[in-house]
Design an enzyme around this catalytic site. Structure first.
Site: not given
Ligand code: GLN
Ligand code: ZN
Length: 770
Positions: A621, A449, A577, A120, A447, A16, A18, A710, A742
């Site tokens: 995806e 985390s 994944w 993507k 969600i 890695r 680069l 984000h 998220c």
């Molecule tokens: N449960 C995961 C989190 O909260 C969901 C992450 C995701 O959707 N990419 O991090």
């Molecule tokens: Zn999510």
């Protein structure tokens, strides 16, 4: 001997390099000269590696500092106006600062410019920078990267085959930034730049040029097919002294075969891994004078090639076309596989027996050369020995006890419709769940985390290094979890989570505990820019030897009277994944994972966790590239989710979560998953994504994300109330939950607390109690 052709090589460097150089440059720790030098070394190593491996057609311009589509955007001068404040240093330079501003945005020195959008690359996990087009879009040769890199290799004594994304694919990859035109309308303004490049490459001494046109293997309309004919006639005329190789991959040509075979070019590459069957269909139609490049070595996966099968295909082609007109190649660019298997030496996570079934980029080059020699009947003793070893490896894979476990296969065979159906339909379940949990309207949750601070990551790293003991680590996780439970109680959130502090990654964490999985030390693949991922490898029948998440979920539940939501990753996402098996259908592997997840769901239920979320962010995806294949995929993907989530009590509440846009075309399948609650990302689209659910009269509960996780920006209560009002206008209030878009793992604590506080306030406002 047959000629060997490579389409592209990984460019992040074996270790890695680069990534490290780019990030150091962005952090102003190194200057431009050092970055350019790091990149030059990678290119030189790549070219020499390929030459030593015996590759005849070695690509150039497959190197990129960030992304090959962005490279082309700069090459053809399609620079959006918001970057016009950046200096163009002239076509001979890399224009790095402009280039990185387009890739990553720029916020300094009084300038604030957003990045270009990223999406993507077909059905891979690689992301490219989406070209932006306007109606009066102009193009001009703005960067000579492709010519410079050809010359750079030439100075090393290597005549490479420059690679460009073809003009039709390039336009199709982009997006109209205004209405009133279609991006393909721009083709006649774009072509002169391609003609100019071809002229310069010819003058520089190039023999072959590779033009990637993967859209020839996708669903395109008649007009686009006709355009292919016209565009390539023009390019062929301009390419005097040059030979053109058109490259397709990721799918078969199918109804576009006639178009592709009629292009006035000298070579056509087809993917015989994804489109195994197309060879027999195409061979009779290959016109005289066209060379066929056979993509027999899988560029998308890490398995050793099966020489015997590949040789049969090559022989078929040689018999039809003669050995002069057949090339042996990987199926697509090797960008999508890790660099070098020889760097793996951890017997614990990658047993020798499993390693013997694998090939990374460097090993795949050797496979291509071996196959070319074997097919031509020119194998020396060493090649012949490798052929024998290859047969033995395939044989061991067919029978190994590490892979094949009868009880797992039998369990999948035994799945019934009943196993994929909840006991009662949703309305009855909802009533029972309401009786049990007694949640308020507009129930709040998150969600999963919570912030993975530097501290959390350091504890994990220290545990791995042996600096701290397992007990010390567990103590730390327990404290973080307790703190998070208390915080959620204080914030007055209704359904709590434990915070996922014990998890590195939502797939790896499960992979490490499932059998049938292996891990690499250095198996990095570029995801976007400097970001790389290390997908785990599913090599064998999957099962769950022990509880995976019960400990921390049960611990969190023991701390509070409010319900704590168990947190699992769904079977399709785990599949999607990972590097997956190629010796059985993806659906089979997914069902195996689904049963393992079901076991965990039931264990959680037994431990008193009665709300369980099964994340499936990757279900969309996984959609096949061709529309004709969508339904078959969605059928098994949805069924696998149902297998993982149906065999529970009516009053156990199953959540799922997805964070991608556009549910329109798959809404009926989302509904068929029959999760009691689905949380989705919607805030950036101002709730517009909910329309698909509204139009469909989606029956179950929905938590549309009310703020974007984000960004560190803290939204205020009023914004979220507004979004919820919007949601309420299209979805009955009794179905709505309130949550972020998220997980919060990339956020810091202060903004997390502030945003959640405002979120709970917003929910209370909607309930009319605040
Ligand atoms: N449960 C995961 C989190 O909260 C969901 C992450 C995701 O959707 N990419 O991090
Ligand atoms: Zn999510």
């Amino acid at each position: 001997m047959l000629k060997t052709n490579n389409l592209g090589y990984p460019r992040i460097g074996a270790l890695r390099e680069l990534k490290k150089a780019n990030e150091a440059y962005w952090a102003k720790k190194i200057g431009q000269r050092e970055l350019l030098e790091a990149a030059r070394i990678i290119r030189e190593n790549n070219w020499k590696t390929q030459r030593e491996a015996g590759i005849n057609l070695i690509p150039s311009n497959d190197f990129s500092f960030y992304d090959q589509v962005l490279d082309l955007t700069l090459t053809v001068g399609a620079i959006p106006t918001r970057y016009h404040g950046f200096t163009l240093e002239g076509p001979s330079s890399y224009n790095l600062d402009l280039y990185f501003a387009m890739a990553r945005g720029f916020q300094q020195e009084g300038l604030d410019v957003t990045a270009m959008e990223m999406t993507k690359w077909f059905d891979t996990n690689y992301h490219y920078i989406v070209p932006e087009f306007v109606k009066d879009q102009q193009f001009s040769l703005t960067s000579e990267k492709v010519i410079n890199e050809f010359n750079e290799a030439k100075q090393l004594g290597i005549i490479t085959k420059p690679v460009l994304i073809g003009p039709i694919t390039y336009l199709l990859l982009g997006k109209e930034k205004a209405s009133g035109f279609h991006r393909l309308d721009l083709i006649d303004r774009l072509l002169p730049v391609y003609e100019e490049i071809l002229g310069k490459l010819a003058a520089a001494g190039a023999e072959w040029v590779q033009l990637d046109e993967p859209f020839l293997a996708l669903d395109i309309d008649d007009r686009t097919r006709q355009l292919y004919q016209r565009v390539y006639s023009r390019l062929a005329a301009a390419a005097e002294g040059l030979k053109l190789s058109v490259t397709t991959y990721f799918e078969s040509l199918r109804e576009n075969a006639e178009t592709a075979l009629a292009l006035p070019v000298q070579a056509l590459h087809i993917d015989l891994v994804r489109g195994e069957k197309q060879l027999a269909e195409i061979l009779p139609a290959v016109p005289a004078g066209l060379t066929l490049s056979l993509g027999v070595v899988d560029g998308r996966n890490i398995w050793k090639n099966d020489y015997e099968t590949a040789l049969q295909q090559i022989k078929l082609a040689v018999d039809a076309l003669g050995s002069e007109r057949v090339w042996v190649a990987p199926s697509c660019s090797l960008l999508h596989v890790p660099f070098d298997l020889d760097l793996e030496d951890n017997e614990q996570s990658l047993p020798a027996e499993v390693k013997n079934w694998l090939a990374f980029a460097k090993q795949k080059l050797a496979e291509v050369t071996d196959l070319a020699r074997l097919a031509a009947g020119e194998a020396d003793a060493a090649t012949q020995a490798r052929f024998e070893a290859n047969k033995a490896a395939q044989q061991s894979r067919r029978t190994s006890r590490l892979i094949h476990r009868d009880e797992v296969k039998a369990r999948v065979k035994g799945i019934t419709d009943d196993d994929a159906t909840r006991t009662s339909p949703f309305p009855a379940r909802k009533a029972k769940q309401q009786a049990r949990f007694n949640l308020p309207a507009f129930a709040t949750t998150t969600i999963g985390s919570f912030p993975q601070t530097r501290d959390v990551r350091k504890w994990r790293a220290d545990l791995k290094k042996g600096v701290i003991t397992q007990d010390e680590y567990d103590q730390f996780i327990a404290e973080e979890t307790e703190r998070t439970i208390r915080l959620q109680e204080e914030l007055d959130i209704d359904v709590l989570v434990h915070g996922e502090f014990e998890r590195n990654d939502m797939v790896e964490y499960f992979g490490e505990q499932l059998s049938g999985y292996a891990f690499t030390k250095n198996g990095w693949v570029q995801s976007y820019g400097s970001r790389c991922v290390k997908p785990p490898i599913i090599y064998g029948d999957v099962s769950r030897p022990a509880d995976m998440t019960v400990r921390w979920s049960a611990y969190a539940q023991s701390l509070t009277n409010r319900p704590v939501k168990g947190m699992l990753t769904g079977p399709v996402t785990i599949l999607q994944w990972s590097f997956v098996r190629n010796d059985q259908p993806r659906s089979e592997t997914t069902y195996q994972i689904a049963l393992a997840i079901l076991d965990e769901v039931q264990a959680l239920e037994k431990a008193g966790i009665k709300i369980i979320q099964i994340d499936e962010p990757a279900i969309r995806e996984g959609l096949p590239l061709r529309k004709a294949d969508h339904k078959a995929y969605l059928d098994w993907a949805v069924r696998a989710f149902r297998v993982s989530s149906s065999n529970v009590e009516d009053d156990t509440q199953i959540h799922t979560h997805m964070c991608y846009s556009e549910f329109n075309d798959i809404i009926e399948h989302i509904a068929a998953m029959d999760a009691d609650v689905i949380t989705i990302e919607t805030s950036r689209s101002q709730m517009e994504l909910l329309d698909a659910f509204a139009d469909f009269n989606y029956p179950n509960d929905i938590g549309p994300g009310v703020y974007d996780i984000h960004s560190p920006r803290v939204p205020n209560k009023e914004e979220m109330v507004k979004l919820l009002e919007k949601a309420k206008a299209v979805i009955p209030a009794g179905q709505l939950w309130v949550n972020p878009d998220c997980g919060l793992k990339t956020r810091a604590w202060p903004e997390t607390k502030a945003a959640l506080e405002a979120m709970v306030d917003a929910a209370k406002t909607l309930r009319g109690v605040a």
